[in-house]
Enzyme design. Structure first.
Site, PDB file in Angstrom:
ATOM      1  CB  SER A  98     -25.918  55.220   0.928  1.00  0.00           C
ATOM      2  OG  SER A  98     -26.406  54.364   1.830  1.00  0.00           O
TER       3      SER A  98
ATOM      4  CG  ASP B 178     -30.950  49.455  -2.146  1.00  0.00           C
ATOM      5  OD1 ASP B 178     -30.515  48.931  -1.016  1.00  0.00           O
ATOM      6  OD2 ASP B 178     -30.313  50.700  -2.508  1.00  0.00           O
TER       7      ASP B 178
ATOM      8  CG  HIS C 224     -27.201  50.289  -0.953  1.00  0.00           C
ATOM      9  ND1 HIS C 224     -28.134  51.244  -1.000  1.00  0.00           N
ATOM     10  CD2 HIS C 224     -26.290  50.803  -0.428  1.00  0.00           C
ATOM     11  CE1 HIS C 224     -27.938  52.331  -0.298  1.00  0.00           C
ATOM     12  NE2 HIS C 224     -26.637  52.064   0.101  1.00  0.00           N
TER      13      HIS C 224
END
Length: 453
Positions: free
Chosen positions: A260, A362, A394
Protein backbone atom coordinates in the site's frame (compact mmCIF):
# COMPACT_ATOMS: atom_id res chain seq x y z
CA UNK A 1 -4.81 22.00 14.82
CA UNK A 2 -1.14 21.15 15.15
CA UNK A 3 1.91 23.33 15.45
CA UNK A 4 5.43 22.11 14.83
CA UNK A 5 8.43 23.50 16.64
CA UNK A 6 10.55 24.73 13.74
CA UNK A 7 13.62 24.96 15.95
CA UNK A 8 14.08 21.21 15.90
CA UNK A 9 13.26 19.52 12.62
CA UNK A 10 14.90 16.27 13.71
CA UNK A 11 12.72 15.83 16.77
CA UNK A 12 9.62 17.97 16.31
CA UNK A 13 7.44 18.99 19.23
CA UNK A 14 3.81 18.74 18.36
CA UNK A 15 1.20 20.55 20.42
CA UNK A 16 -2.55 20.17 20.40
CA UNK A 17 -4.57 23.34 20.91
CA UNK A 18 -7.99 22.76 22.43
CA UNK A 19 -10.42 25.70 22.19
CA UNK A 20 -12.36 26.53 25.32
CA UNK A 21 -15.33 28.74 25.99
CA UNK A 22 -13.98 29.63 29.42
CA UNK A 23 -10.67 31.07 30.49
CA UNK A 24 -8.05 28.37 30.92
CA UNK A 25 -4.39 28.15 31.72
CA UNK A 26 -1.65 28.27 29.14
CA UNK A 27 1.40 26.21 29.83
CA UNK A 28 4.50 27.30 28.00
CA UNK A 29 7.74 25.45 28.16
CA UNK A 30 11.17 26.99 27.65
CA UNK A 31 13.48 24.14 26.57
CA UNK A 32 16.56 26.34 27.01
CA UNK A 33 15.88 26.85 30.74
CA UNK A 34 14.73 23.77 32.56
CA UNK A 35 14.45 25.63 35.85
CA UNK A 36 11.85 28.15 34.65
CA UNK A 37 8.21 27.49 33.86
CA UNK A 38 5.75 30.30 33.27
CA UNK A 39 2.00 30.00 33.48
CA UNK A 40 -0.07 32.61 31.61
CA UNK A 41 -3.78 33.12 31.24
CA UNK A 42 -5.21 32.74 27.73
CA UNK A 43 -8.30 31.52 25.87
CA UNK A 44 -6.62 28.28 24.83
CA UNK A 45 -4.97 25.44 26.70
CA UNK A 46 -1.81 24.12 25.06
CA UNK A 47 -1.03 20.53 25.92
CA UNK A 48 2.39 19.26 24.89
CA UNK A 49 2.42 15.92 23.14
CA UNK A 50 5.76 14.20 22.87
CA UNK A 51 7.09 13.20 19.44
CA UNK A 52 5.61 10.01 18.08
CA UNK A 53 8.34 7.62 19.04
CA UNK A 54 7.79 4.05 20.21
CA UNK A 55 7.51 5.04 20.43
CA UNK A 56 0.76 -7.78 -17.84
CA UNK A 57 3.66 -9.49 -19.37
CA UNK A 58 6.30 -11.47 -17.61
CA UNK A 59 10.09 -11.52 -17.77
CA UNK A 60 11.07 -15.12 -18.37
CA UNK A 61 14.72 -14.81 -17.54
CA UNK A 62 13.95 -13.63 -14.01
CA UNK A 63 12.09 -16.73 -12.94
CA UNK A 64 11.22 -19.38 -15.50
CA UNK A 65 10.16 -21.78 -12.77
CA UNK A 66 7.11 -19.70 -11.89
CA UNK A 67 5.39 -19.20 -15.27
CA UNK A 68 2.74 -21.77 -14.42
CA UNK A 69 1.99 -20.08 -11.12
CA UNK A 70 1.69 -16.68 -12.80
CA UNK A 71 -0.54 -17.88 -15.63
CA UNK A 72 -2.75 -19.63 -13.13
CA UNK A 73 -3.68 -16.37 -11.43
CA UNK A 74 -3.29 -13.74 -14.14
CA UNK A 75 -6.69 -12.16 -14.62
CA UNK A 76 -6.59 -9.47 -17.21
CA UNK A 77 15.56 8.30 18.58
CA UNK A 78 19.08 8.77 18.50
CA UNK A 79 21.22 6.03 20.00
CA UNK A 80 24.94 5.63 20.69
CA UNK A 81 25.04 2.11 19.34
CA UNK A 82 22.90 -0.22 17.28
CA UNK A 83 21.05 -2.25 19.85
CA UNK A 84 18.03 -4.50 20.03
CA UNK A 85 15.05 -4.64 22.32
CA UNK A 86 13.56 -8.06 22.86
CA UNK A 87 10.63 -8.55 25.22
CA UNK A 88 11.56 -12.22 25.47
CA UNK A 89 14.54 -11.17 27.61
CA UNK A 90 12.78 -8.46 29.60
CA UNK A 91 11.40 -8.93 33.12
CA UNK A 92 7.64 -8.77 33.51
CA UNK A 93 7.61 -5.13 34.61
CA UNK A 94 9.74 -4.10 31.63
CA UNK A 95 7.47 -5.97 29.25
CA UNK A 96 4.45 -4.22 30.74
CA UNK A 97 6.16 -0.88 30.20
CA UNK A 98 6.99 -1.91 26.62
CA UNK A 99 3.37 -2.88 25.96
CA UNK A 100 2.09 0.30 27.60
CA UNK A 101 4.34 2.45 25.44
CA UNK A 102 2.97 0.76 22.29
CA UNK A 103 -0.61 1.33 23.48
CA UNK A 104 0.09 4.97 24.25
CA UNK A 105 1.80 5.43 20.90
CA UNK A 106 -1.10 4.07 18.86
CA UNK A 107 -3.60 6.09 20.91
CA UNK A 108 -1.69 9.28 20.27
CA UNK A 109 -1.21 8.45 16.61
CA UNK A 110 -4.90 7.93 15.97
CA UNK A 111 -6.00 10.90 18.09
CA UNK A 112 -3.52 13.25 16.45
CA UNK A 113 -4.53 12.29 12.93
CA UNK A 114 -8.28 12.37 13.61
CA UNK A 115 -7.89 15.81 15.20
CA UNK A 116 -5.98 16.99 12.16
CA UNK A 117 -8.65 15.66 9.79
CA UNK A 118 -11.54 17.13 11.69
CA UNK A 119 -14.96 15.54 11.87
CA UNK A 120 -16.63 14.59 8.61
CA UNK A 121 -19.21 12.02 7.67
CA UNK A 122 -16.79 10.07 5.48
CA UNK A 123 -14.32 9.63 8.29
CA UNK A 124 -17.07 8.79 10.77
CA UNK A 125 -18.37 6.03 8.49
CA UNK A 126 -14.82 4.81 7.81
CA UNK A 127 -14.13 4.70 11.54
CA UNK A 128 -17.31 2.73 12.25
CA UNK A 129 -16.52 0.29 9.42
CA UNK A 130 -12.97 -0.09 10.69
CA UNK A 131 -14.27 -0.81 14.20
CA UNK A 132 -16.53 -3.57 12.87
CA UNK A 133 -13.67 -4.94 10.77
CA UNK A 134 -11.33 -5.02 13.78
CA UNK A 135 -13.90 -6.91 15.86
CA UNK A 136 -14.30 -9.55 13.15
CA UNK A 137 -10.57 -10.27 12.83
CA UNK A 138 -9.79 -9.89 16.52
CA UNK A 139 -9.16 -13.64 17.10
CA UNK A 140 -6.33 -13.47 14.58
CA UNK A 141 -5.15 -10.10 15.87
CA UNK A 142 -4.68 -11.48 19.40
CA UNK A 143 -2.74 -14.50 18.15
CA UNK A 144 -0.46 -12.41 15.97
CA UNK A 145 -0.02 -9.89 18.80
CA UNK A 146 0.97 -12.63 21.23
CA UNK A 147 3.53 -13.89 18.73
CA UNK A 148 4.88 -10.38 18.19
CA UNK A 149 5.47 -9.65 21.87
CA UNK A 150 6.56 -13.07 23.08
CA UNK A 151 8.35 -14.88 20.25
CA UNK A 152 12.05 -15.41 20.73
CA UNK A 153 12.46 -15.36 16.94
CA UNK A 154 11.81 -11.62 16.72
CA UNK A 155 14.42 -8.94 17.36
CA UNK A 156 12.31 -5.88 18.07
CA UNK A 157 13.32 -2.26 17.92
CA UNK A 158 16.70 -2.48 16.21
CA UNK A 159 17.93 1.09 15.75
CA UNK A 160 19.02 1.99 12.19
CA UNK A 161 19.22 5.78 12.31
CA UNK A 162 19.22 8.88 14.47
CA UNK A 163 15.67 10.06 13.70
CA UNK A 164 12.53 9.25 15.69
CA UNK A 165 11.15 5.81 14.86
CA UNK A 166 14.28 4.80 12.95
CA UNK A 167 13.83 1.21 14.09
CA UNK A 168 13.06 -2.14 12.54
CA UNK A 169 11.93 -5.60 13.63
CA UNK A 170 13.71 -8.73 12.45
CA UNK A 171 11.85 -12.03 12.06
CA UNK A 172 14.39 -14.84 12.12
CA UNK A 173 13.94 -18.49 11.06
CA UNK A 174 14.45 -21.15 13.70
CA UNK A 175 17.17 -22.89 11.73
CA UNK A 176 20.53 -21.22 11.29
CA UNK A 177 22.03 -23.51 8.65
CA UNK A 178 23.61 -21.07 6.25
CA UNK A 179 22.73 -17.53 5.15
CA UNK A 180 19.05 -16.91 4.50
CA UNK A 181 17.28 -14.80 1.88
CA UNK A 182 15.96 -11.51 3.24
CA UNK A 183 12.84 -9.43 2.66
CA UNK A 184 13.13 -5.75 3.63
CA UNK A 185 9.50 -4.77 4.13
CA UNK A 186 7.95 -1.29 4.32
CA UNK A 187 4.46 -1.40 5.80
CA UNK A 188 1.39 0.50 4.63
CA UNK A 189 -0.91 2.81 6.57
CA UNK A 190 -2.07 5.62 4.24
CA UNK A 191 1.10 7.58 5.05
CA UNK A 192 -0.51 8.38 8.42
CA UNK A 193 -0.74 5.27 10.60
CA UNK A 194 2.08 3.07 9.30
CA UNK A 195 3.96 1.01 11.86
CA UNK A 196 6.50 -1.81 11.67
CA UNK A 197 4.21 -4.06 13.72
CA UNK A 198 1.78 -4.20 10.78
CA UNK A 199 4.18 -6.64 9.11
CA UNK A 200 4.16 -9.19 11.92
CA UNK A 201 1.85 -11.67 10.17
CA UNK A 202 3.96 -11.59 7.00
CA UNK A 203 7.14 -11.83 9.05
CA UNK A 204 5.89 -14.83 10.99
CA UNK A 205 4.83 -16.76 7.90
CA UNK A 206 7.90 -16.08 5.76
CA UNK A 207 10.29 -16.82 8.61
CA UNK A 208 8.66 -20.26 8.88
CA UNK A 209 9.95 -20.84 5.32
CA UNK A 210 13.54 -19.93 6.18
CA UNK A 211 13.25 -16.31 5.02
CA UNK A 212 14.37 -13.40 7.20
CA UNK A 213 12.00 -10.44 7.24
CA UNK A 214 13.02 -6.94 8.30
CA UNK A 215 10.00 -4.70 8.94
CA UNK A 216 11.16 -1.10 8.59
CA UNK A 217 9.44 1.66 10.54
CA UNK A 218 9.12 5.27 9.38
CA UNK A 219 7.64 8.52 10.65
CA UNK A 220 4.09 9.40 9.61
CA UNK A 221 2.15 12.51 8.68
CA UNK A 222 1.52 15.01 10.33
CA UNK A 223 4.85 14.55 12.12
CA UNK A 224 6.66 14.56 8.77
CA UNK A 225 5.89 14.62 5.06
CA UNK A 226 6.70 12.21 2.25
CA UNK A 227 10.37 13.12 1.71
CA UNK A 228 11.15 12.23 5.34
CA UNK A 229 9.25 8.95 5.02
CA UNK A 230 11.29 8.02 1.96
CA UNK A 231 14.50 9.00 3.75
CA UNK A 232 13.55 6.84 6.76
CA UNK A 233 12.84 3.86 4.50
CA UNK A 234 16.14 4.36 2.69
CA UNK A 235 18.03 4.39 5.99
CA UNK A 236 16.31 1.15 6.98
CA UNK A 237 17.18 -0.48 3.65
CA UNK A 238 20.77 0.64 4.10
CA UNK A 239 20.94 -1.00 7.52
CA UNK A 240 19.60 -4.27 6.14
CA UNK A 241 22.05 -4.25 3.23
CA UNK A 242 25.05 -3.57 5.44
CA UNK A 243 24.24 -5.49 8.62
CA UNK A 244 21.97 -8.41 7.79
CA UNK A 245 24.88 -10.87 7.59
CA UNK A 246 25.31 -10.47 11.37
CA UNK A 247 21.82 -11.95 11.81
CA UNK A 248 22.31 -14.86 9.41
CA UNK A 249 21.02 -13.12 6.30
CA UNK A 250 22.49 -13.35 2.82
CA UNK A 251 23.49 -9.84 1.66
CA UNK A 252 23.37 -11.10 -1.94
CA UNK A 253 19.72 -12.16 -1.67
CA UNK A 254 17.84 -9.10 -0.42
CA UNK A 255 14.34 -8.42 -1.72
CA UNK A 256 12.68 -5.05 -1.17
CA UNK A 257 8.93 -5.16 -0.58
CA UNK A 258 6.24 -2.63 0.28
CA UNK A 259 2.50 -2.78 0.83
CA UNK A 260 0.00 0.00 0.00
CA UNK A 261 1.54 3.32 1.06
CA UNK A 262 4.68 1.36 1.93
CA UNK A 263 4.85 0.11 -1.68
CA UNK A 264 4.76 3.73 -2.85
CA UNK A 265 7.43 4.80 -0.34
CA UNK A 266 9.70 1.87 -1.20
CA UNK A 267 9.29 2.52 -4.94
CA UNK A 268 10.20 6.18 -4.39
CA UNK A 269 13.32 5.13 -2.48
CA UNK A 270 14.22 2.74 -5.30
CA UNK A 271 13.82 5.36 -8.02
CA UNK A 272 15.72 7.99 -6.02
CA UNK A 273 18.57 5.54 -5.54
CA UNK A 274 18.65 4.82 -9.28
CA UNK A 275 18.92 8.54 -10.05
CA UNK A 276 21.64 8.89 -7.43
CA UNK A 277 23.70 6.00 -8.77
CA UNK A 278 23.32 7.28 -12.33
CA UNK A 279 25.33 10.30 -11.23
CA UNK A 280 22.62 12.84 -10.55
CA UNK A 281 22.66 12.83 -6.77
CA UNK A 282 24.69 12.25 -3.64
CA UNK A 283 25.91 8.75 -2.89
CA UNK A 284 24.81 6.81 0.19
CA UNK A 285 25.52 3.59 1.98
CA UNK A 286 23.55 1.02 -0.05
CA UNK A 287 23.40 0.02 -3.68
CA UNK A 288 20.71 -1.16 -6.06
CA UNK A 289 23.00 -4.05 -6.97
CA UNK A 290 22.22 -5.47 -3.52
CA UNK A 291 18.47 -5.64 -4.26
CA UNK A 292 17.58 -8.85 -6.08
CA UNK A 293 13.99 -7.78 -6.86
CA UNK A 294 11.28 -5.35 -5.79
CA UNK A 295 7.86 -6.65 -4.73
CA UNK A 296 5.05 -4.07 -4.70
CA UNK A 297 1.79 -5.11 -3.06
CA UNK A 298 -1.37 -3.05 -3.67
CA UNK A 299 0.62 0.10 -4.28
CA UNK A 300 -0.02 3.42 -6.00
CA UNK A 301 2.71 4.77 -8.25
CA UNK A 302 1.18 7.73 -10.13
CA UNK A 303 -0.18 10.32 -7.72
CA UNK A 304 -1.72 12.42 -10.48
CA UNK A 305 -4.07 9.54 -11.28
CA UNK A 306 -4.88 8.83 -7.64
CA UNK A 307 -5.48 12.23 -6.05
CA UNK A 308 -9.15 12.45 -7.09
CA UNK A 309 -9.72 8.81 -6.15
CA UNK A 310 -8.28 9.35 -2.68
CA UNK A 311 -10.37 12.51 -2.26
CA UNK A 312 -13.55 10.56 -3.01
CA UNK A 313 -12.49 7.95 -0.45
CA UNK A 314 -12.01 10.49 2.35
CA UNK A 315 -8.30 11.29 2.07
CA UNK A 316 -9.11 14.82 1.04
CA UNK A 317 -7.13 16.68 -1.59
CA UNK A 318 -5.78 19.34 0.77
CA UNK A 319 -4.54 16.76 3.26
CA UNK A 320 -3.06 14.55 0.54
CA UNK A 321 -1.19 17.48 -0.98
CA UNK A 322 0.13 18.36 2.46
CA UNK A 323 1.45 14.83 2.85
CA UNK A 324 3.06 14.98 -0.61
CA UNK A 325 4.55 18.46 -0.06
CA UNK A 326 2.31 20.28 -2.51
CA UNK A 327 1.14 19.79 -6.06
CA UNK A 328 4.54 20.79 -7.40
CA UNK A 329 6.05 17.68 -5.75
CA UNK A 330 3.65 15.13 -7.23
CA UNK A 331 6.03 14.55 -10.14
CA UNK A 332 8.95 13.78 -7.84
CA UNK A 333 6.95 11.32 -5.74
CA UNK A 334 5.20 9.57 -8.64
CA UNK A 335 7.62 6.77 -9.64
CA UNK A 336 5.62 5.99 -12.78
CA UNK A 337 6.03 9.59 -13.96
CA UNK A 338 9.67 9.89 -12.94
CA UNK A 339 10.84 6.84 -14.88
CA UNK A 340 9.39 8.30 -18.11
CA UNK A 341 11.65 11.34 -18.00
CA UNK A 342 14.14 11.43 -20.92
CA UNK A 343 17.10 11.75 -18.56
CA UNK A 344 16.08 8.62 -16.62
CA UNK A 345 17.35 6.18 -19.27
CA UNK A 346 20.67 5.48 -17.57
CA UNK A 347 19.01 5.14 -14.16
CA UNK A 348 16.41 2.70 -15.52
CA UNK A 349 19.12 0.20 -16.39
CA UNK A 350 20.09 0.06 -12.70
CA UNK A 351 16.66 -0.90 -11.37
CA UNK A 352 16.14 -4.49 -10.19
CA UNK A 353 13.35 -6.72 -11.56
CA UNK A 354 9.93 -5.53 -10.41
CA UNK A 355 6.96 -7.75 -9.52
CA UNK A 356 3.69 -6.01 -8.67
CA UNK A 357 0.88 -7.86 -6.87
CA UNK A 358 -2.66 -6.50 -6.74
CA UNK A 359 -6.24 -7.63 -6.13
CA UNK A 360 -8.74 -6.77 -8.87
CA UNK A 361 -11.36 -5.97 -6.22
CA UNK A 362 -9.17 -3.36 -4.52
CA UNK A 363 -11.15 -0.13 -4.13
CA UNK A 364 -8.57 1.66 -1.96
CA UNK A 365 -5.96 1.69 -4.73
CA UNK A 366 -7.27 0.32 -8.05
CA UNK A 367 -5.32 -2.53 -9.61
CA UNK A 368 -4.86 -0.40 -12.74
CA UNK A 369 -2.18 1.42 -10.75
CA UNK A 370 0.06 -1.64 -10.74
CA UNK A 371 -0.74 -2.58 -14.34
CA UNK A 372 0.09 0.90 -15.59
CA UNK A 373 3.36 1.10 -13.64
CA UNK A 374 4.43 -2.32 -14.89
CA UNK A 375 3.76 -1.37 -18.52
CA UNK A 376 5.66 1.90 -18.09
CA UNK A 377 8.66 0.13 -16.58
CA UNK A 378 8.82 -2.32 -19.46
CA UNK A 379 8.77 0.54 -21.96
CA UNK A 380 11.92 1.99 -20.38
CA UNK A 381 13.70 -1.38 -20.33
CA UNK A 382 13.00 -2.58 -16.78
CA UNK A 383 12.00 -6.22 -16.28
CA UNK A 384 8.53 -6.02 -14.78
CA UNK A 385 5.50 -8.20 -14.19
CA UNK A 386 2.04 -7.80 -12.70
CA UNK A 387 0.23 -10.63 -10.91
CA UNK A 388 -3.47 -10.01 -10.29
CA UNK A 389 -5.72 -11.83 -7.82
CA UNK A 390 -9.29 -11.98 -9.03
CA UNK A 391 -11.81 -10.29 -6.73
CA UNK A 392 -9.34 -9.69 -3.90
CA UNK A 393 -9.59 -6.41 -2.00
CA UNK A 394 -6.91 -4.26 -0.40
CA UNK A 395 -7.09 -6.21 2.87
CA UNK A 396 -7.91 -9.65 1.46
CA UNK A 397 -4.41 -10.27 0.11
CA UNK A 398 -2.61 -8.97 3.19
CA UNK A 399 -4.87 -9.76 6.15
CA UNK A 400 -7.83 -12.06 5.55
CA UNK A 401 -6.15 -14.59 3.26
CA UNK A 402 -3.13 -15.14 5.57
CA UNK A 403 -5.51 -15.51 8.55
CA UNK A 404 -7.55 -18.05 6.61
CA UNK A 405 -4.69 -20.55 6.70
CA UNK A 406 -4.14 -23.29 4.18
CA UNK A 407 -3.35 -22.15 0.64
CA UNK A 408 -2.58 -18.48 0.05
CA UNK A 409 -1.80 -17.41 -3.53
CA UNK A 410 0.22 -14.31 -2.64
CA UNK A 411 2.28 -16.17 -0.06
CA UNK A 412 2.94 -19.04 -2.48
CA UNK A 413 4.03 -16.62 -5.20
CA UNK A 414 6.38 -14.71 -2.90
CA UNK A 415 8.04 -17.88 -1.62
CA UNK A 416 8.33 -19.27 -5.15
CA UNK A 417 10.13 -16.15 -6.37
CA UNK A 418 12.46 -15.98 -3.38
CA UNK A 419 13.36 -19.69 -3.50
CA UNK A 420 13.66 -19.85 -7.29
CA UNK A 421 16.85 -21.69 -8.19
CA UNK A 422 17.15 -23.26 -4.73
CA UNK A 423 16.02 -26.85 -5.23
CA UNK A 424 16.38 -27.80 -1.57
CA UNK A 425 14.31 -24.87 -0.33
CA UNK A 426 11.67 -25.48 -2.99
CA UNK A 427 11.41 -29.12 -1.93
CA UNK A 428 10.90 -28.05 1.68
CA UNK A 429 8.19 -25.63 0.58
CA UNK A 430 6.38 -28.39 -1.27
CA UNK A 431 6.48 -30.62 1.80
CA UNK A 432 5.52 -27.89 4.30
CA UNK A 433 2.31 -28.54 6.26
CA UNK A 434 -0.69 -26.27 5.61
CA UNK A 435 -0.67 -23.11 7.67
CA UNK A 436 -3.27 -23.08 10.42
CA UNK A 437 -6.41 -20.98 10.40
CA UNK A 438 -6.53 -18.00 12.77
CA UNK A 439 -10.10 -16.74 12.23
CA UNK A 440 -13.32 -18.63 11.41
CA UNK A 441 -14.38 -18.41 7.78
CA UNK A 442 -17.71 -16.67 8.37
CA UNK A 443 -15.96 -13.87 10.24
CA UNK A 444 -13.45 -13.41 7.43
CA UNK A 445 -16.26 -13.21 4.88
CA UNK A 446 -17.98 -10.54 6.93
CA UNK A 447 -14.66 -8.71 7.31
CA UNK A 448 -14.32 -8.71 3.52
CA UNK A 449 -17.71 -6.98 3.29
CA UNK A 450 -17.26 -4.32 5.98
CA UNK A 451 -13.59 -3.47 5.43
CA UNK A 452 -13.26 0.29 4.81
CA UNK A 453 -10.12 -0.34 2.77
Amino acid sequence: MFHKNDDDDDDPLTTLIIPSSTTTNTLSFNENNNNNMNMNMNMNMIMPINPLISRSSSFNDFNNNNNNNNNRRRRATSEDSLSTISTSTLPKSSFQNHLSSHTLFFTRLGFNFLTYLGVGYKWITRFLALSCYAVLIIPGFFQVGYYYFFSSQIRRGIVFGDKPRNRLDLYLPKSNDGPKPVVAFVTGGAWTIGNKAWGSLLGQQLSERDIIVACIDYRNFPQVTISDMVADASRGISFVCNNIAEYGGDPNRIYLMGQSAGAHIAACALVEKAIEEAGEGESSSWSLSQIKAYFGLSGGYNLYKLIDHFHSRGLYRAIFLSIMEGEESLHRFSPEVTVQAPNFANAASLLPPVVLFHGTGDYSIPSDSSKSFSETLKKVGVRAETILYEGKTHTDVFVQDPMRGGKDDLFDDLVAYIHAGDAEASAKDAAAPPRRRLVPEFMLRLAHIVSPF
